[in-house]
Write a protein that holds these residues in place. Structure first.
Motif: not given
Length: 281
Positions: A134-139, A29-44, A55-62
């Motif tokens: 691929l996953y900026s700003p991750f190192c 459920l957490f994976t789906s929720f965080s994936g949906f969060w990232i998808s909305m950021l990609f759309i907007t 802004v991407m640190l929190a959704p990528y971390s989750l």
């Protein structure tokens, strides 16, 4: 959500395996929720998912935390199933509810700690040299540190535990044959466990191998974001879809067949007790 509500409604959480199944559903459920969060950021705002942003640190971390928790749950379920089958053999250890609760707590603490390391400072918002394309700003070094050992464990631990279960059932079948006992239940259980085990392992292999390949490509790549657009980012989105497929496949492989598999394991234990009495006579 269906798995969680079903478990709570049937009051089946007193079983150790049910706690692990419910926790696996929470991780999915957490994976789906965080994936949906990232998808909305990609759309907007697609640029921040490509070039990276605070802004991407929190959704990528989750997202990382939930995937790690799912991996730890899959390994825990495999170990629990192995101990459940092997407990009537030589091992005297029996998994209890308290053990499952401890495993759930440790898996979430470890997943949150490793997944939230970028929020604690291990990110490349300031340093551009080792930033992930691929996953900026991750190192890149963080992704390698997180991905390689956990994906290897996700492949090896279930493979070992389910192979051991199949071997144990095969040995019991041979012993039943030596005592001239019926072996149809053993054959049925062995076939079912083998099919389910292969499906579980293949699902993990198909889901996480592209993600691992993407991290390896990220670590060896020297080109910038613009040079890789859009093909590499389409591949990144496909890996996210495969992870989502894992979340959909887990309830089908684990929860929906739990009663049937549990009934067969119970029958096997009864047959084992009858075999011991028959051999003693």
């Amino acid at each position: 959500c269906t798995v969680i509500f079903t478990r709570l409604a049937t009051r089946d959480l007193h079983k150790p395996i049910s706690i692990l199944f419910c926790n696996l559903a929470v991780s999915d459920l957490f994976t789906s929720f965080s994936g949906f969060w990232i998808s909305m950021l990609f759309i907007t705002n697609p640029d921040i998912t490509i070039f990276g942003s605070q802004v991407m640190l929190a959704p990528y971390s989750l997202y990382t935390t939930s995937i790690l928790s799912t991996i730890y749950n899959l390994m825990s379920i495999g170990v629990e199933r192995y101990l459940a089958v092997a407990k009537s053999m030589r091992t005297r250890f029996r998994v209890g509810r308290s053990h499952s609760m401890v495993v759930v707590f440790i898996s979430w603490v470890l997943a949150f700690f490793l997944g939230c390391l970028p929020l604690m400072g291990w990110n490349c918002l300031q340093a551009e040299r080792s930033i992930s394309v691929l996953y900026s700003p991750f190192c890149v070094d963080y992704l390698v540190f997180i991905t390689l050992p956990n994906v290897v464990l996700a492949f090896l631990v279930p493979l070992f535990t389910y192979l051991r279960i199949i071997i144990i059932l095969r040995k019991r079948k041979l012993r039943m044959q030596a005592c001239s006992q019926a072996t149809s239940t053993y054959k049925s259980a062995e076939t079912q466990v083998a099919r389910t085990s292969i499906s579980i392992w293949l699902l993990a292999l198909v889901s996480y191998s592209p993600f691992l390949a993407g991290v390896i490509f990220d670590a060896t790549n020297q080109r910038c974001h613009i040079d890789l657009y859009p093909g590499v980012y389409i591949f990144r989105n496909c890996t996210a879809m495969l992870v989502t497929i894992t979340c959909l496949g887990n309830p089908l492989l684990y929860t929906l067949r739990l009663k049937e598999l549990g009934a067969k394991l119970k029958t096997l234990r009864c047959l084992s007790a009858n075999r011991v009495r028959a051999c003693a006579i």
